[in-house]
Scaffold this motif. Structure first.
Motif, PDB file in Angstrom:
ATOM      1  N   GLU A  88       0.843  -1.214   0.000  1.00  0.00           N
ATOM      2  CA  GLU A  88       0.000   0.000   0.000  1.00  0.00           C
ATOM      3  C   GLU A  88       0.880   1.267   0.000  1.00  0.00           C
ATOM      4  O   GLU A  88       0.621   2.228  -0.730  1.00  0.00           O
ATOM      5  N   ALA A  89       1.935   1.244   0.796  1.00  0.00           N
ATOM      6  CA  ALA A  89       2.841   2.414   0.875  1.00  0.00           C
ATOM      7  C   ALA A  89       3.498   2.658  -0.483  1.00  0.00           C
ATOM      8  O   ALA A  89       3.614   3.809  -0.934  1.00  0.00           O
ATOM      9  N   ALA A  90       3.904   1.575  -1.157  1.00  0.00           N
ATOM     10  CA  ALA A  90       4.564   1.718  -2.463  1.00  0.00           C
ATOM     11  C   ALA A  90       3.586   2.302  -3.495  1.00  0.00           C
ATOM     12  O   ALA A  90       3.929   3.204  -4.258  1.00  0.00           O
ATOM     13  N   ILE A  91       2.362   1.809  -3.466  1.00  0.00           N
ATOM     14  CA  ILE A  91       1.350   2.289  -4.435  1.00  0.00           C
ATOM     15  C   ILE A  91       1.065   3.780  -4.211  1.00  0.00           C
ATOM     16  O   ILE A  91       1.027   4.578  -5.147  1.00  0.00           O
ATOM     17  N   LYS A  92       0.925   4.154  -2.937  1.00  0.00           N
ATOM     18  CA  LYS A  92       0.625   5.569  -2.614  1.00  0.00           C
ATOM     19  C   LYS A  92       1.772   6.472  -3.067  1.00  0.00           C
ATOM     20  O   LYS A  92       1.541   7.588  -3.539  1.00  0.00           O
ATOM     21  N   ALA A  93       3.007   5.993  -2.924  1.00  0.00           N
ATOM     22  CA  ALA A  93       4.164   6.815  -3.317  1.00  0.00           C
ATOM     23  C   ALA A  93       4.173   7.037  -4.821  1.00  0.00           C
ATOM     24  O   ALA A  93       4.477   8.137  -5.298  1.00  0.00           O
ATOM     25  N   ILE A  94       3.795   6.015  -5.564  1.00  0.00           N
ATOM     26  CA  ILE A  94       3.732   6.187  -7.027  1.00  0.00           C
ATOM     27  C   ILE A  94       2.654   7.216  -7.367  1.00  0.00           C
ATOM     28  O   ILE A  94       2.849   8.094  -8.209  1.00  0.00           O
ATOM     29  N   GLU A  95       1.521   7.105  -6.675  1.00  0.00           N
ATOM     30  CA  GLU A  95       0.433   8.048  -6.967  1.00  0.00           C
ATOM     31  C   GLU A  95       0.863   9.492  -6.674  1.00  0.00           C
ATOM     32  O   GLU A  95       0.532  10.407  -7.405  1.00  0.00           O
ATOM     33  N   LYS A  96       1.664   9.668  -5.622  1.00  0.00           N
ATOM     34  CA  LYS A  96       2.048  11.045  -5.244  1.00  0.00           C
ATOM     35  C   LYS A  96       3.244  11.572  -6.051  1.00  0.00           C
ATOM     36  O   LYS A  96       3.264  12.723  -6.458  1.00  0.00           O
ATOM     37  N   TYR A  97       4.268  10.705  -6.235  1.00  0.00           N
ATOM     38  CA  TYR A  97       5.533  11.208  -6.818  1.00  0.00           C
ATOM     39  C   TYR A  97       5.820  10.672  -8.222  1.00  0.00           C
ATOM     40  O   TYR A  97       6.826  11.047  -8.814  1.00  0.00           O
ATOM     41  N   GLY A  98       4.993   9.739  -8.705  1.00  0.00           N
ATOM     42  CA  GLY A  98       5.279   9.132 -10.008  1.00  0.00           C
ATOM     43  C   GLY A  98       6.231   7.950  -9.854  1.00  0.00           C
ATOM     44  O   GLY A  98       6.518   7.509  -8.740  1.00  0.00           O
ATOM     45  N   THR A  99       6.727   7.461 -10.982  1.00  0.00           N
ATOM     46  CA  THR A  99       7.463   6.194 -10.946  1.00  0.00           C
ATOM     47  C   THR A  99       8.977   6.346 -10.780  1.00  0.00           C
ATOM     48  O   THR A  99       9.660   5.395 -10.427  1.00  0.00           O
ATOM     49  N   GLY A 100       9.510   7.520 -11.102  1.00  0.00           N
ATOM     50  CA  GLY A 100      10.975   7.646 -11.016  1.00  0.00           C
ATOM     51  C   GLY A 100      11.396   9.061 -10.711  1.00  0.00           C
ATOM     52  O   GLY A 100      10.584   9.995 -10.775  1.00  0.00           O
ATOM     53  N   CYS A 101      12.677   9.257 -10.388  1.00  0.00           N
ATOM     54  CA  CYS A 101      13.163  10.597 -10.003  1.00  0.00           C
ATOM     55  C   CYS A 101      13.959  11.263 -11.117  1.00  0.00           C
ATOM     56  O   CYS A 101      14.275  12.446 -11.034  1.00  0.00           O
ATOM     57  N   THR A 102      14.357  10.500 -12.118  1.00  0.00           N
ATOM     58  CA  THR A 102      15.035  11.010 -13.319  1.00  0.00           C
ATOM     59  C   THR A 102      16.216  11.931 -13.029  1.00  0.00           C
ATOM     60  O   THR A 102      16.452  12.901 -13.725  1.00  0.00           O
ATOM     61  N   GLY A 103      16.943  11.608 -12.000  1.00  0.00           N
ATOM     62  CA  GLY A 103      18.153  12.390 -11.715  1.00  0.00           C
ATOM     63  C   GLY A 103      18.757  11.953 -10.410  1.00  0.00           C
ATOM     64  O   GLY A 103      18.130  11.200  -9.639  1.00  0.00           O
ATOM     65  N   SER A 104      19.987  12.398 -10.145  1.00  0.00           N
ATOM     66  CA  SER A 104      20.645  11.979  -8.902  1.00  0.00           C
ATOM     67  C   SER A 104      20.160  12.849  -7.741  1.00  0.00           C
ATOM     68  O   SER A 104      19.656  13.964  -7.955  1.00  0.00           O
ATOM     69  N   ARG A 105      20.346  12.356  -6.543  1.00  0.00           N
ATOM     70  CA  ARG A 105      19.955  13.127  -5.360  1.00  0.00           C
ATOM     71  C   ARG A 105      20.739  14.434  -5.309  1.00  0.00           C
ATOM     72  O   ARG A 105      20.239  15.457  -4.843  1.00  0.00           O
ATOM     73  N   PHE A 106      21.973  14.409  -5.773  1.00  0.00           N
ATOM     74  CA  PHE A 106      22.859  15.573  -5.739  1.00  0.00           C
ATOM     75  C   PHE A 106      22.266  16.751  -6.518  1.00  0.00           C
ATOM     76  O   PHE A 106      22.422  17.904  -6.147  1.00  0.00           O
ATOM     77  N   LEU A 107      21.549  16.435  -7.602  1.00  0.00           N
ATOM     78  CA  LEU A 107      21.034  17.503  -8.466  1.00  0.00           C
ATOM     79  C   LEU A 107      19.509  17.585  -8.399  1.00  0.00           C
ATOM     80  O   LEU A 107      18.973  18.176  -7.482  1.00  0.00           O
ATOM     81  N   ASN A 108      18.803  16.903  -9.285  1.00  0.00           N
ATOM     82  CA  ASN A 108      17.348  17.121  -9.353  1.00  0.00           C
ATOM     83  C   ASN A 108      16.503  15.973  -8.828  1.00  0.00           C
ATOM     84  O   ASN A 108      15.290  16.017  -8.922  1.00  0.00           O
ATOM     85  N   GLY A 109      17.137  14.898  -8.297  1.00  0.00           N
ATOM     86  CA  GLY A 109      16.335  13.714  -7.943  1.00  0.00           C
ATOM     87  C   GLY A 109      16.180  13.487  -6.448  1.00  0.00           C
ATOM     88  O   GLY A 109      15.960  12.354  -6.023  1.00  0.00           O
ATOM     89  N   ASN A 110      16.305  14.559  -5.642  1.00  0.00           N
ATOM     90  CA  ASN A 110      16.235  14.395  -4.185  1.00  0.00           C
ATOM     91  C   ASN A 110      14.839  14.762  -3.690  1.00  0.00           C
ATOM     92  O   ASN A 110      14.451  15.922  -3.684  1.00  0.00           O
ATOM     93  N   LEU A 111      14.070  13.739  -3.261  1.00  0.00           N
ATOM     94  CA  LEU A 111      12.715  13.998  -2.766  1.00  0.00           C
ATOM     95  C   LEU A 111      12.740  14.178  -1.251  1.00  0.00           C
ATOM     96  O   LEU A 111      13.658  13.679  -0.576  1.00  0.00           O
ATOM     97  N   ASN A 112      11.696  14.806  -0.735  1.00  0.00           N
ATOM     98  CA  ASN A 112      11.612  14.914   0.730  1.00  0.00           C
ATOM     99  C   ASN A 112      11.574  13.522   1.376  1.00  0.00           C
ATOM    100  O   ASN A 112      12.116  13.326   2.465  1.00  0.00           O
ATOM    101  N   ILE A 113      11.004  12.528   0.678  1.00  0.00           N
ATOM    102  CA  ILE A 113      10.941  11.187   1.295  1.00  0.00           C
ATOM    103  C   ILE A 113      12.330  10.513   1.328  1.00  0.00           C
ATOM    104  O   ILE A 113      12.566   9.645   2.147  1.00  0.00           O
ATOM    105  N   HIS A 114      13.248  10.915   0.432  1.00  0.00           N
ATOM    106  CA  HIS A 114      14.625  10.403   0.558  1.00  0.00           C
ATOM    107  C   HIS A 114      15.235  10.923   1.866  1.00  0.00           C
ATOM    108  O   HIS A 114      15.876  10.186   2.607  1.00  0.00           O
ATOM    109  N   GLU A 115      15.016  12.214   2.128  1.00  0.00           N
ATOM    110  CA  GLU A 115      15.610  12.818   3.328  1.00  0.00           C
ATOM    111  C   GLU A 115      14.977  12.213   4.590  1.00  0.00           C
ATOM    112  O   GLU A 115      15.655  11.952   5.570  1.00  0.00           O
TER     113      GLU A 115
END
Ligand SMILES: Cc1ncc(COP(=O)(O)O)c(C=O)c1O
Length: 424
Positions: A88-115
């Motif tokens: 359920e948690a995985a499905i909800k995350a896809i619904e909120k953030y989509g399927t991928g981050c398309t970049g490294s955490r250093f630049l454009n792929g750092n989500l609040n959920i990573h932190e």
């Protein structure tokens, strides 16, 4: 009893290559390579147990070629890949953030959920800081190559995982191996080398992936203190399983504060993919700004981040999961012992079955598969020559009836194959 030659390659060399496959083969320079030759020999003898396509899975059972099998070859120790809260948690995350981050955490792929996951893991593991990588392999490659520079030395256990071996290849520092879990071998290397290098880092698996051995962490920590070395634990198979609520091998030994760097993966107990390095605030900040596999590779996808976070919630709130796991492990360890198999004194969910001869390990895997048990043979060079084994591993979600069936099938296999009851 079946008769076996000591080497399966010599046994099979005279066998004819399957004519349909041969007709389809386009020769290239790779056709002559030993790797291709060996893979084809196994395929032609119906003994190729790699890349088996799983058609369906319920975690502790899988369907392969339309046949249901009891899975005893997975690293899904907590059995959480199919837990409703986790899915359920995985499905909800896809619904909120989509399927991928398309970049490294250093630049454009750092989500609040990573932190948030960094912080949750630091808290769970008991270290000041943690950062998540996209895989465990990348965590080792990035962190170790960043930590072991040209003037530094890495001392590592001879049975360490391939990702540590590759990390030493990538690092600009020097690497020496000590004998597996042998503290006098480690001390000899420390004694003769500490004065010649800047940083000395002792690196070992917390739980060794093939034999299920536990690292001698108290002794390693004592030697590290004596010689001023750092301790780096690869706890891929310990996180989620060892210690209180699965906080890992360092927690199991109550030595969390004495471990400088702890690496974990999410590809086993945490039902997903990704890795983590934890340690002191500045050390982790250093890794964050220098580990190339962290800076130059896309970040963990949102569903994976949410999966890991939910797994931590589940394992810290539901004691029955680890209770089931350790009950299952005890049942299998005792069962194999009663049947007279040698299991390397394993104390973890990884229970290796010593077979010895390569050919016998493959034939036995085939026998087990035919009787509805999915497991994996481990052959040289992954283990020393003449020490082929069948790696079995257990999950919290296995039911006792299935495990009893597995033991019955192994008992039958023992009647067919001559299996030594000790390694010597
Ligand atoms: C001891 C050890 N370290 C590191 C890794 C790499 O982890 P991942 O699968 O997350 O890349 C593994 C995975 O097999 C492992 O067994």
């Amino acid at each position: 009893m079946l008769g076996f030659k000591s080497s399966f390659f010599s046994h099979m060399e005279n066998n004819k290559v399957d004519s349909t496959r041969e007709a389809k083969m386009v020769k290239s320079p790779f056709s002559e390579s030993k790797i291709i030759e060996r893979a084809n020999l196994l395929r032609d003898n119906d003994l190729y147990f790699f890349f088996r396509a799983i058609e369906e899975t319920e975690a502790s059972t899988v369907t392969v070629k339309g046949k249901k099998q009891i899975m005893i070859g997975s690293n899904n120790y907590l059995g959480l890949t199919h837990h409703p809260v986790v899915k359920e948690a995985a499905i909800k995350a896809i619904e909120k953030y989509g399927t991928g981050c398309t970049g490294s955490r250093f630049l454009n792929g750092n989500l609040n959920i990573h932190e948030e996951l960094d912080e949750k893991l630091a808290d769970y593991l008991g270290h000041e800081k943690a950062i998540v990588f996209s895989t465990g392999m990348q965590a080792n490659l990035g962190a170790l190559s960043a930590l072991c520079g040209p003037k530094d030395l890495m001392l590592f256990d001879s049975e360490n995982h391939a990702s540590i071996i590759d990390s030493s290849r990538l690092s600009l520092g020097t690497t020496f191996k000590y004998k597996h879990n042998d503290m006098s071998s480690l001390e000899e290397l420390l004694e003769s080398n500490v004065s010649r290098f800047n940083r000395v880092i002792i690196v070992a698996d917390g739980v060794f992936s093939m034999t299920g051995d536990i690292m001698k962490l108290p002794e390693v920590v004592a030697l590290a203190k004596k010689y001023g070395a750092y301790v780096y634990v690869d706890d891929a198979h310990g996180i989620g399983v060892m210690g209180a609520q699965g906080r890992g091998t360092m927690n199991h030994f109550e030595l969390t504060k004495d471990v400088d760097f702890n690496m974990g993966t999410f590809s086993k107990s945490f039902a997903s993919i990704g890795g983590v390095i934890s340690g002191s605030k500045d050390a982790i900040d250093y890794v964050r700004h220098s580990a190339r596999s962290f800076m130059f590779s896309a970040s963990m996808p949102p569903a994976a981040v949410a999966t890991v976070s939910a797994c931590i919630d589940v394992v810290t709130s539901d004691d029955s999961i680890l209770t089931n796991l350790w009950e299952n492990v005890a049942m299998m360890r005792n069962g194999f012992k009663e049947l007279g198999f040698y299991t390397y004194g394993s104390q973890t969910p990884i229970i290796p079955i010593f077979i010895g001869d390569d050919m016998k390990a493959l034939q036995m895997t085939k026998f087990l598969e035919a009787h509805g048990v999915f497991c994996t043979p481990v052959l040289p060079p992954a283990v020393p020559k003449g020490e082929a084994l069948i790696r079995t591993s257990y999950m919290a979600s296995h039911n006792k009836a299935d495990l009893a069936t597995v033991l019955e099938v192994f008992a039958e296999a023992k009647k067919v194959f001559e299996i030594p009851s000790s390694i010597h």
